[in-house]
Design an enzyme around this catalytic site. Structure first.
Site, PDB file in Angstrom:
ATOM      1  N   GLY A  33       0.813  -1.229   0.000  1.00 51.72           N
ATOM      2  CA  GLY A  33       0.000   0.000   0.000  1.00 51.72           C
ATOM      3  C   GLY A  33       0.833   1.259   0.000  1.00 51.72           C
ATOM      4  O   GLY A  33       0.592   2.189   0.782  1.00 51.72           O
TER       5      GLY A  33
ATOM      6  N   GLY B  40      -0.259   4.975   0.476  1.00 54.09           N
ATOM      7  CA  GLY B  40      -1.006   5.379   1.672  1.00 54.09           C
ATOM      8  C   GLY B  40      -0.218   6.258   2.628  1.00 54.09           C
ATOM      9  O   GLY B  40       1.008   6.393   2.540  1.00 54.09           O
ATOM     10  N   TYR B  41      -0.952   6.842   3.544  1.00 51.57           N
ATOM     11  CA  TYR B  41      -0.421   7.807   4.527  1.00 51.57           C
ATOM     12  C   TYR B  41       0.604   7.145   5.458  1.00 51.57           C
ATOM     13  O   TYR B  41       1.764   7.566   5.535  1.00 51.57           O
ATOM     14  CB  TYR B  41      -1.626   8.330   5.319  1.00 51.57           C
ATOM     15  CG  TYR B  41      -1.364   9.359   6.378  1.00 51.57           C
ATOM     16  CD1 TYR B  41      -0.511  10.427   6.171  1.00 51.57           C
ATOM     17  CD2 TYR B  41      -2.036   9.274   7.606  1.00 51.57           C
ATOM     18  CE1 TYR B  41      -0.315  11.389   7.160  1.00 51.57           C
ATOM     19  CE2 TYR B  41      -1.861  10.231   8.592  1.00 51.57           C
ATOM     20  CZ  TYR B  41      -0.988  11.280   8.369  1.00 51.57           C
ATOM     21  OH  TYR B  41      -0.810  12.231   9.338  1.00 51.57           O
TER      22      TYR B  41
ATOM     23  N   LEU C 287      -5.306  -6.040  -3.464  1.00 53.97           N
ATOM     24  CA  LEU C 287      -5.694  -6.970  -2.395  1.00 53.97           C
ATOM     25  C   LEU C 287      -6.690  -8.013  -2.895  1.00 53.97           C
ATOM     26  O   LEU C 287      -6.854  -9.069  -2.288  1.00 53.97           O
ATOM     27  CB  LEU C 287      -6.325  -6.190  -1.231  1.00 53.97           C
ATOM     28  CG  LEU C 287      -5.399  -5.222  -0.486  1.00 53.97           C
ATOM     29  CD1 LEU C 287      -6.189  -4.337   0.471  1.00 53.97           C
ATOM     30  CD2 LEU C 287      -4.323  -5.996   0.280  1.00 53.97           C
TER      31      LEU C 287
ATOM     32  N   SER D 137      -5.136  -1.687   3.264  1.00 49.06           N
ATOM     33  CA  SER D 137      -6.468  -2.144   3.665  1.00 49.06           C
ATOM     34  C   SER D 137      -7.399  -0.970   3.393  1.00 49.06           C
ATOM     35  O   SER D 137      -6.986   0.179   3.544  1.00 49.06           O
ATOM     36  CB  SER D 137      -6.487  -2.504   5.157  1.00 49.06           C
ATOM     37  OG  SER D 137      -7.587  -3.320   5.480  1.00 49.06           O
TER      38      SER D 137
ATOM     39  N   TYR E 284     -19.263  -1.053  13.136  1.00 46.65           N
ATOM     40  CA  TYR E 284     -19.609  -0.714  11.748  1.00 46.65           C
ATOM     41  C   TYR E 284     -18.646  -1.422  10.796  1.00 46.65           C
ATOM     42  O   TYR E 284     -17.734  -2.142  11.238  1.00 46.65           O
ATOM     43  CB  TYR E 284     -19.680   0.806  11.547  1.00 46.65           C
ATOM     44  CG  TYR E 284     -18.502   1.607  12.027  1.00 46.65           C
ATOM     45  CD1 TYR E 284     -17.416   1.846  11.202  1.00 46.65           C
ATOM     46  CD2 TYR E 284     -18.482   2.145  13.324  1.00 46.65           C
ATOM     47  CE1 TYR E 284     -16.336   2.594  11.637  1.00 46.65           C
ATOM     48  CE2 TYR E 284     -17.393   2.890  13.766  1.00 46.65           C
ATOM     49  CZ  TYR E 284     -16.321   3.106  12.917  1.00 46.65           C
ATOM     50  OH  TYR E 284     -15.248   3.835  13.355  1.00 46.65           O
TER      51      TYR E 284
ATOM     52  N   LYS F 195     -11.404  -4.805  10.018  1.00 49.90           N
ATOM     53  CA  LYS F 195     -10.086  -4.882  10.654  1.00 49.90           C
ATOM     54  C   LYS F 195     -10.034  -6.038  11.666  1.00 49.90           C
ATOM     55  O   LYS F 195      -9.011  -6.709  11.797  1.00 49.90           O
ATOM     56  CB  LYS F 195      -9.736  -3.562  11.354  1.00 49.90           C
ATOM     57  CG  LYS F 195      -9.579  -2.369  10.431  1.00 49.90           C
ATOM     58  CD  LYS F 195      -8.503  -2.554   9.375  1.00 49.90           C
ATOM     59  CE  LYS F 195      -7.098  -2.487   9.892  1.00 49.90           C
ATOM     60  NZ  LYS F 195      -6.099  -2.628   8.781  1.00 49.90           N
TER      61      LYS F 195
ATOM     62  N   PRO G 181      -2.927   0.763  15.762  1.00 48.39           N
ATOM     63  CA  PRO G 181      -2.978   2.205  16.073  1.00 48.39           C
ATOM     64  C   PRO G 181      -4.391   2.703  16.355  1.00 48.39           C
ATOM     65  O   PRO G 181      -5.377   2.147  15.856  1.00 48.39           O
ATOM     66  CB  PRO G 181      -2.455   2.878  14.791  1.00 48.39           C
ATOM     67  CG  PRO G 181      -1.962   1.781  13.906  1.00 48.39           C
ATOM     68  CD  PRO G 181      -2.671   0.533  14.333  1.00 48.39           C
TER      69      PRO G 181
ATOM     70  N   LEU H 104      -6.507   6.639  16.336  1.00 53.01           N
ATOM     71  CA  LEU H 104      -6.668   7.616  15.246  1.00 53.01           C
ATOM     72  C   LEU H 104      -5.318   8.248  14.911  1.00 53.01           C
ATOM     73  O   LEU H 104      -4.688   8.851  15.778  1.00 53.01           O
ATOM     74  CB  LEU H 104      -7.658   8.698  15.670  1.00 53.01           C
ATOM     75  CG  LEU H 104      -7.989   9.723  14.585  1.00 53.01           C
ATOM     76  CD1 LEU H 104      -8.851   9.107  13.484  1.00 53.01           C
ATOM     77  CD2 LEU H 104      -8.695  10.931  15.180  1.00 53.01           C
TER      78      LEU H 104
HETATM   79  P1  NAP Z   1      -4.692   5.294   3.376  1.00 61.37           P
HETATM   80  O1  NAP Z   1      -3.797   6.439   3.220  1.00 61.37           O
HETATM   81  O2  NAP Z   1      -6.071   5.351   2.820  1.00 61.37           O
HETATM   82  O3  NAP Z   1      -3.958   3.977   2.863  1.00 61.37           O
HETATM   83  C1  NAP Z   1      -4.649   2.794   2.564  1.00 61.37           C
HETATM   84  C2  NAP Z   1      -3.836   2.029   1.567  1.00 61.37           C
HETATM   85  O4  NAP Z   1      -4.491   0.790   1.272  1.00 61.37           O
HETATM   86  C3  NAP Z   1      -3.683   2.790   0.247  1.00 61.37           C
HETATM   87  O5  NAP Z   1      -2.370   2.621  -0.218  1.00 61.37           O
HETATM   88  C4  NAP Z   1      -4.680   2.067  -0.653  1.00 61.37           C
HETATM   89  O6  NAP Z   1      -4.346   2.114  -2.019  1.00 61.37           O
HETATM   90  C5  NAP Z   1      -4.536   0.666  -0.128  1.00 61.37           C
HETATM   91  N1  NAP Z   1      -5.654  -0.165  -0.577  1.00 61.37           N
HETATM   92  C6  NAP Z   1      -6.954  -0.035  -0.265  1.00 61.37           C
HETATM   93  N2  NAP Z   1      -7.684  -0.959  -0.926  1.00 61.37           N
HETATM   94  C7  NAP Z   1      -6.805  -1.671  -1.679  1.00 61.37           C
HETATM   95  C8  NAP Z   1      -6.916  -2.751  -2.599  1.00 61.37           C
HETATM   96  N3  NAP Z   1      -8.092  -3.307  -2.893  1.00 61.37           N
HETATM   97  N4  NAP Z   1      -5.787  -3.237  -3.173  1.00 61.37           N
HETATM   98  C9  NAP Z   1      -4.579  -2.691  -2.894  1.00 61.37           C
HETATM   99  N5  NAP Z   1      -4.399  -1.653  -2.050  1.00 61.37           N
HETATM  100  C10 NAP Z   1      -5.501  -1.158  -1.461  1.00 61.37           C
HETATM  101  O7  NAP Z   1      -4.906   4.960   4.928  1.00 61.37           O
HETATM  102  P2  NAP Z   1      -3.887   4.912   6.145  1.00 61.37           P
HETATM  103  O8  NAP Z   1      -4.451   5.813   7.161  1.00 61.37           O
HETATM  104  O9  NAP Z   1      -2.498   5.056   5.710  1.00 61.37           O
HETATM  105  O10 NAP Z   1      -4.144   3.417   6.657  1.00 61.37           O
HETATM  106  C11 NAP Z   1      -3.209   2.397   6.424  1.00 61.37           C
HETATM  107  C12 NAP Z   1      -3.512   1.219   7.307  1.00 61.37           C
HETATM  108  O11 NAP Z   1      -3.543   1.632   8.670  1.00 61.37           O
HETATM  109  C13 NAP Z   1      -4.840   0.533   7.037  1.00 61.37           C
HETATM  110  O12 NAP Z   1      -4.646  -0.862   7.241  1.00 61.37           O
HETATM  111  C14 NAP Z   1      -5.731   1.091   8.151  1.00 61.37           C
HETATM  112  O13 NAP Z   1      -6.783   0.222   8.456  1.00 61.37           O
HETATM  113  C15 NAP Z   1      -4.732   1.173   9.282  1.00 61.37           C
HETATM  114  N6  NAP Z   1      -5.089   2.127  10.326  1.00 61.37           N
HETATM  115  C16 NAP Z   1      -5.255   3.452  10.035  1.00 61.37           C
HETATM  116  C17 NAP Z   1      -5.580   4.319  11.047  1.00 61.37           C
HETATM  117  C18 NAP Z   1      -5.767   5.788  10.790  1.00 61.37           C
HETATM  118  O14 NAP Z   1      -6.272   6.484  11.679  1.00 61.37           O
HETATM  119  N7  NAP Z   1      -5.363   6.307   9.638  1.00 61.37           N
HETATM  120  C19 NAP Z   1      -5.751   3.845  12.362  1.00 61.37           C
HETATM  121  C20 NAP Z   1      -5.568   2.493  12.628  1.00 61.37           C
HETATM  122  C21 NAP Z   1      -5.229   1.638  11.599  1.00 61.37           C
HETATM  123  P3  NAP Z   1      -4.974   3.245  -3.013  1.00 61.37           P
HETATM  124  O15 NAP Z   1      -4.117   4.471  -2.798  1.00 61.37           O
HETATM  125  O16 NAP Z   1      -4.819   2.643  -4.358  1.00 61.37           O
HETATM  126  O17 NAP Z   1      -6.395   3.429  -2.591  1.00 61.37           O
END
Ligand code: NAP
Length: 338
Positions: free
Chosen positions: A9, A12-13, A60, A81, A151, A157, A182, A184
């Protein structure tokens, strides 16, 4: 310790910060993105040593590309994810990519001889469906997905982490599995393309909320989340471990106060009153994101992150610093127009 690691991914952020830290520490990083047409824009944003970063196309939802991405990797950080900007039509829109994608990544990692697989799970796999208004959670807790407050994202997750742990127990054959969970995630953004988790700070800054709903969230900085992933990747004896990555739980009104006092004139639109619950429920009729949090009204979930501190020496920065850095980055990147 360095070597070659796959971080899934890459657009992603959180993954961006993990890759930056790994490459900065001398690792070579493989990363997956869905479409290689975005490789250059991701490279431009990351601004790392390009020779140490290699891109692979993988989704994925499909087996294609996963074997190539894992080849020659000793370690994997599985971050990809889906997060949902709108309420999905049904739970499977999130559950299937989260669960099946994790299993796909695990199978490919094992086939490639990967030693350690670190998965980005979430506190939503820990702290939902327990009923109490106020509770402190540890890594021993698991979300009850049959509860009304679970939800679609919460289910996705929880189910994905459970499925990964079950798969490792049955078929892991010595490959080590660790999760980082993590709360938020806030902190600076690298570009105008930002994660859903920053939406609440954005809404407060631009004054698009009439007031602060009575909701609370554990806050953690993206730089600290990345740092915990990297510690987990290299520390000894990690098999089966689970680490909460969270600072304190703050109510939205407390976040608003921090913004107001830390930003001066730039914080002028931040609302300083609590929004009555009935108005939140009314707004939920028009805003799917608000609808997701109506079950959260009045609840405070506190996350005990002492395990990561005791085992790995991990100490997150003060939440106020993350909140102000988030706000400044949203303004600097033009995401929030004041
Ligand atoms: P994000 O910037 O939206 O990153 C999500 C990543 O997953 C993106 O690279 C996205 O790719 C990829 N992805 C989604 N669906 C996909 C698919 N079908 N096939 C391949 N790649 C796919 O979000 P983030 O905040 O960095 O979150 C990253 C992880 O941390 C996730 O597992 C999330 O559940 C977990 N997390 C986040 C938080 C939070 O507050 N941000 C808190 C706890 C856990 P695209 O760019 O192509 O969409």
């Amino acid at each position: 310790m360095t070597g070659t690691a796959l971080v899934t991914g890459g657009s992603g952020y959180i993954a961006g910060y993990i890759m930056r830290q790994l490459i900065g520490e001398g690792w070579t990083v493989h990363t997956t993105i869905r479409d290689l047409a975005h490789e250059q824009s991701v490279r431009d944003v990351l601004a790392v040593d390009n020779a140490r970063l290699k891109f692979f196309a993988a989704n994925l939802l499909s087996d294609a590309g996963w074997a190539e991405a894992n080849a020659r990797c000793s370690h994997v950080v599985h971050v990809a994810s889906p997060l949902a900007r709108k309420n999905p039509k049904n739970d499977d829109e999130l559950i299937i990519p989260a669960r099946d994608g994790a299993l796909r990544a695990l199978r490919a990692a094992k086939a490639a001889g990967v030693k350690r697989f670190v998965m980005t799970s979430s506190i939503v796999a820990i702290a939902y469906g327990h009923g109490n208004k106020e509770q402190t959670f540890t890594e021993a807790d698991w979300t009850n997905i049959d509860s009304p407050d679970a939800y679609s994202y919460v289910k996705s997750k929880t189910i994905a982490e459970r499925a990964a742990r079950d798969w490792i127990a049955a078929e892991g054959d010595g490959m080590e599995y660790v999760s980082v969970n993590p709360s938020l995630v806030l902190g600076p953004i690298m570009s105008g393309d930002f994660s859903l988790s920053l939406e609440s700070v954005k809404k407060l800054l631009e004054g698009s909320l009439l007031g602060c709903p009575d909701i609370a969230a554990g806050i953690v900085d993206v730089r600290d989340v990345a740092d915990l992933h990297v510690r987990v990747l290299t520390a000894p004896n990690m098999a089966g471990e689970r680490f909460i990555a969270s600072g304190p739980s703050l109510k939205m009104i407390e976040i608003a106060r921090i913004l107001k006092s830390g930003l001066g004139a730039e914080g002028r639109k931040v609302p300083m009153r609590r929004l009555p619950d009935f108005l939140v429920r009314l707004s939920a009729l028009f805003d799917p994101l608000i609808k997701q949090v109506t079950g959260e009204l009045g609840k405070v979930r506190r996350m005990d992150a002492s395990h990561a501190n005791e085992v790995l020496g991990w100490l997150p920065r003060p939440a106020a610093d993350s909140i102000i850095d988030t706000a400044r980055a949203l303004i600097d990147h033009g995401v929030v127009k004041l």
